[in-house]
Enzyme design. Structure first.
Site, PDB file in Angstrom:
ATOM      1  N   ASP A  13       0.807  -1.228   0.000  1.00  8.53           N
ATOM      2  CA  ASP A  13       0.000   0.000   0.000  1.00  8.53           C
ATOM      3  C   ASP A  13       0.840   1.278   0.000  1.00  8.53           C
ATOM      4  O   ASP A  13       0.431   2.300   0.548  1.00  8.53           O
ATOM      5  CB  ASP A  13      -0.963   0.033   1.216  1.00  8.53           C
ATOM      6  CG  ASP A  13      -1.798  -1.224   1.295  1.00  8.53           C
ATOM      7  OD1 ASP A  13      -2.230  -1.709   0.238  1.00  8.53           O
ATOM      8  OD2 ASP A  13      -2.017  -1.731   2.413  1.00  8.53           O
ATOM      9  N   LYS A  16       2.291   2.208  -5.142  1.00  5.58           N
ATOM     10  CA  LYS A  16       3.050   1.754  -6.323  1.00  5.58           C
ATOM     11  C   LYS A  16       2.302   2.024  -7.621  1.00  5.58           C
ATOM     12  O   LYS A  16       2.903   2.356  -8.640  1.00  5.58           O
ATOM     13  CB  LYS A  16       3.318   0.238  -6.221  1.00  5.58           C
ATOM     14  CG  LYS A  16       4.224  -0.148  -5.085  1.00  5.58           C
ATOM     15  CD  LYS A  16       4.349  -1.657  -4.974  1.00  5.58           C
ATOM     16  CE  LYS A  16       3.123  -2.350  -4.423  1.00  5.58           C
ATOM     17  NZ  LYS A  16       2.815  -2.106  -3.015  1.00  5.58           N
ATOM     18  N   GLY A  40      -4.180  -4.278  -4.603  1.00  5.58           N
ATOM     19  CA  GLY A  40      -5.154  -3.265  -5.030  1.00  5.58           C
ATOM     20  C   GLY A  40      -4.380  -2.008  -5.371  1.00  5.58           C
ATOM     21  O   GLY A  40      -3.956  -1.277  -4.481  1.00  5.58           O
ATOM     22  N   HIS A  41      -4.115  -1.797  -6.654  1.00  3.17           N
ATOM     23  CA  HIS A  41      -3.307  -0.641  -7.066  1.00  3.17           C
ATOM     24  C   HIS A  41      -4.219   0.480  -7.548  1.00  3.17           C
ATOM     25  O   HIS A  41      -4.923   0.342  -8.538  1.00  3.17           O
ATOM     26  CB  HIS A  41      -2.306  -1.063  -8.145  1.00  3.17           C
ATOM     27  CG  HIS A  41      -1.268  -2.010  -7.621  1.00  3.17           C
ATOM     28  ND1 HIS A  41      -0.416  -2.722  -8.408  1.00  3.17           N
ATOM     29  CD2 HIS A  41      -0.958  -2.343  -6.343  1.00  3.17           C
ATOM     30  CE1 HIS A  41       0.376  -3.458  -7.637  1.00  3.17           C
ATOM     31  NE2 HIS A  41       0.058  -3.239  -6.391  1.00  3.17           N
ATOM     32  N   GLN A 218       2.154  -5.956  -3.065  1.00  4.34           N
ATOM     33  CA  GLN A 218       2.482  -6.061  -1.641  1.00  4.34           C
ATOM     34  C   GLN A 218       3.806  -5.323  -1.367  1.00  4.34           C
ATOM     35  O   GLN A 218       4.095  -4.361  -2.057  1.00  4.34           O
ATOM     36  CB  GLN A 218       2.547  -7.526  -1.173  1.00  4.34           C
ATOM     37  CG  GLN A 218       1.186  -8.214  -1.139  1.00  4.34           C
ATOM     38  CD  GLN A 218       0.719  -8.711  -2.501  1.00  4.34           C
ATOM     39  OE1 GLN A 218       1.461  -9.361  -3.210  1.00  4.34           O
ATOM     40  NE2 GLN A 218      -0.503  -8.413  -2.863  1.00  4.34           N
TER      41      GLN A 218
HETATM   42  P1  IMP Z   1      -2.756 -12.693   1.611  1.00  8.97           P
HETATM   43  O1  IMP Z   1      -1.747 -12.132   0.672  1.00  8.97           O
HETATM   44  O2  IMP Z   1      -4.161 -12.408   1.228  1.00  8.97           O
HETATM   45  O3  IMP Z   1      -2.507 -14.141   1.902  1.00  8.97           O
HETATM   46  O4  IMP Z   1      -2.559 -11.947   3.030  1.00  8.97           O
HETATM   47  C1  IMP Z   1      -1.366 -12.088   3.816  1.00  8.97           C
HETATM   48  C2  IMP Z   1      -1.015 -10.773   4.509  1.00  8.97           C
HETATM   49  O5  IMP Z   1      -0.580  -9.841   3.520  1.00  8.97           O
HETATM   50  C3  IMP Z   1      -2.185 -10.115   5.238  1.00  8.97           C
HETATM   51  O6  IMP Z   1      -1.679  -9.453   6.377  1.00  8.97           O
HETATM   52  C4  IMP Z   1      -2.701  -9.098   4.236  1.00  8.97           C
HETATM   53  O7  IMP Z   1      -3.360  -8.019   4.853  1.00  8.97           O
HETATM   54  C5  IMP Z   1      -1.385  -8.662   3.589  1.00  8.97           C
HETATM   55  N1  IMP Z   1      -1.578  -8.192   2.219  1.00  8.97           N
HETATM   56  C6  IMP Z   1      -1.826  -8.931   1.114  1.00  8.97           C
HETATM   57  N2  IMP Z   1      -1.927  -8.150   0.032  1.00  8.97           N
HETATM   58  C7  IMP Z   1      -1.718  -6.902   0.439  1.00  8.97           C
HETATM   59  C8  IMP Z   1      -1.658  -5.637  -0.230  1.00  8.97           C
HETATM   60  O8  IMP Z   1      -1.807  -5.512  -1.450  1.00  8.97           O
HETATM   61  N3  IMP Z   1      -1.420  -4.560   0.561  1.00  8.97           N
HETATM   62  C9  IMP Z   1      -1.200  -4.650   1.896  1.00  8.97           C
HETATM   63  N4  IMP Z   1      -1.232  -5.799   2.569  1.00  8.97           N
HETATM   64  C10 IMP Z   1      -1.481  -6.918   1.845  1.00  8.97           C
END
Ligand code: IMP
Length: 418
Positions: A13, A16, A40-41, A218
């Site tokens: 977040d 990017k 989510g970009h 991420q």
């Molecule tokens: P997952 O990727 O859905 O398995 O989530 C694993 C961890 O990564 C959790 O703490 C999510 O909140 C975090 N996470 C996954 N994708 C994002 C992102 O795009 N932005 C911020 N945190 C993320």
């Protein structure tokens, strides 16, 4: 020279999407190498907000080819929704999206499993962990398997049976799953038309000296190996993931840019040493509009953690950093930066030596005077208040990495080159 990688330096977040959108002016191809619909970009263009989950942000620029590499886990249903959204907004994507034949596929079964098992980490519920687990167990479905309806049917039947054995799904949920599988099959049919040998596409482009931009999802602190395990995602957002996730050589990457928010946020569970549980945290959340772009969850907020940022810069070898959302700090009297941790009475500056016990560290802060003036309307870096320049300079000193660009708002033109 060909490949520039844009990587989130924190817990995701960082903004990017906007930076990829900006830098891909000069790129012909924009490629994603890891993650999936958990990302989510957000990109804002002329007042219109676009939220992209799997399609690289380059799609908003005419004629850019967008590649979804084999290191991703692709959800065909979410992909079709995203494509419908782009079509609705009049964006021509025909022939501009290439998905790796070898990319692993997220099915509705993975999403159900994620919802049943992901609470401890606070996952996004997009099926990411279960899909990567299947990949590691070598029982996964890949892009080209969608072309084989017999194999696909057998796979889905078997996985539904296993899911039922493991989680004792009730009749209603099972009926809903059957409906979701139907939707999945229809989406898969649409997706196969975009499958391609993306390794060859990228290697040929690099050989021809065409500019390729790589878009991370991420952030470094969520990397499965280098992040704050177990509170991480299941892929490799760090620069190493670019090579394995796209099939391109390390020496083709000529610039690695780290994106950092001017403060810090985290969604989901896990330790966060500089988290603010007070008015300042609420103000960052409110002014920064810190809600997850995928799940809508409130993001946890805190001060910039220079210990974590220096680690991030070092493990990725960032050539330069982009600092986003500087304007969110405009109204703060005092701004703090964590420059070291206190652990068992000792001062620690190395993130990797305490990464396994981050919940036990106490942040040691250095304070900076705020600038108390609006920066979102500035058009060049020399208009920045001296306090903001001092803050940026301090981030450069702590991380030993140059800040090349500062973003002061969501629009394309709210950007300052240093
Ligand atoms: P997952 O990727 O859905 O398995 O989530 C694993 C961890 O990564 C959790 O703490 C999510 O909140 C975090 N996470 C996954 N994708 C994002 C992102 O795009 N932005 C911020 N945190 C993320």
């Amino acid at each position: 020279m060909p490949v520039t990688a844009i990587i989130g330096g924190q817990w995701g977040d960082e903004g990017k999407g906007k930076i990829v959108d900006l830098l891909c002016e000069k790129a012909e191809i924009v490629a994603r190498y890891q993650g999936g619909a958990n990302a989510g970009h957000t990109v804002k263009v002329d007042g219109e907000t676009y939220i992209l989950h799997q399609v690289p942000s380059g799609i908003l620029h005419k004629n850019r080819l967008c590649v979804l590499g084999h290191g991703m886990v692709i959800d065909p249903v979410a992909l079709c929704e995203e494509i419908d959204m782009l079509e609705g907004l009049g964006i021509d994507h025909k022939g501009r999206i290439q998905i790796s034949y070898s990319a692993h596929i997220v099915s509705p079964i993975h999403k159900l499993m994620d919802l049943a098992t992901g609470q401890m980490v606070g996952t996004t519920g997009r099926g990411i962990g279960p899909a990567y687990s299947d990949k590691a167990m070598r029982i996964s479905l890949r892009g080209f398997d969608l072309l084989n309806s017999e194999k696909l049917g057998r796979y889905l039947g078997e996985r539904m049976r296993l899911l039922n054995d493991q989680f004792k799904i009730d009749k209603e949920a099972l009926a809903k799953l059957a409906e979701d599988v139907d939707i999945f099959l229809k989406a898969a049919e649409r997706m196969v038309t975009m499958l391609s040998d993306t390794v060859a596409t990228l290697l040929d482009a690099i050989r021809a000296d065409r500019n390729v931009m790589v878009e991370g999802a991420q952030g470094v602190l969520l990397d499965l190996d280098l992040g704050t395990y177990p509170f991480v995602t299941s892929s490799h957002p760090t620069v190493g993931g670019v090579c394995t996730g796209l099939g391109i050589p390390a020496n083709s990457i000529t610039r690695v840019v780290g994106i950092f928010k001017a403060y810090l946020t985290r969604v989901g569970e896990g330790p966060f040493p500089t988290e603010l549980m007070n008015e300042d945290g609420a103000k960052l959340q409110d002014v920064g509009q810190e809600f997850g772009a995928t799940t809508g969850r409130k993001r946890r907020c805190g001060w910039f953690d220079a210990v974590a940022a220096r680690y991030s810069c070092r493990v990725n070898g960032f050539n330069d950093m982009v600092i986003t959302k500087l304007d969110v700090l405009d109204e703060f009297e005092t701004i703090k930066v964590c420059t070291a941790y206190e652990v068992d009475g000792r001062r620690i500056e190395s993130f990797s030596s305490v990464i396994h016990k981050l919940g036990d560290v106490k942040p040691i802060f250095r304070e900076f005077p705020g600038w108390k003036t609006t920066t979102s309307n500035l058009t060049s870096a020399d208009q920045l208040p001296s306090e903001a320049i001092a803050y940026i300079k301090a981030l450069e000193d702590f991380t030993e990495t140059r800040v090349s660009t500062v973003s002061v708002g969501p629009e394309r033109n709210q950007i300052l080159s240093l």
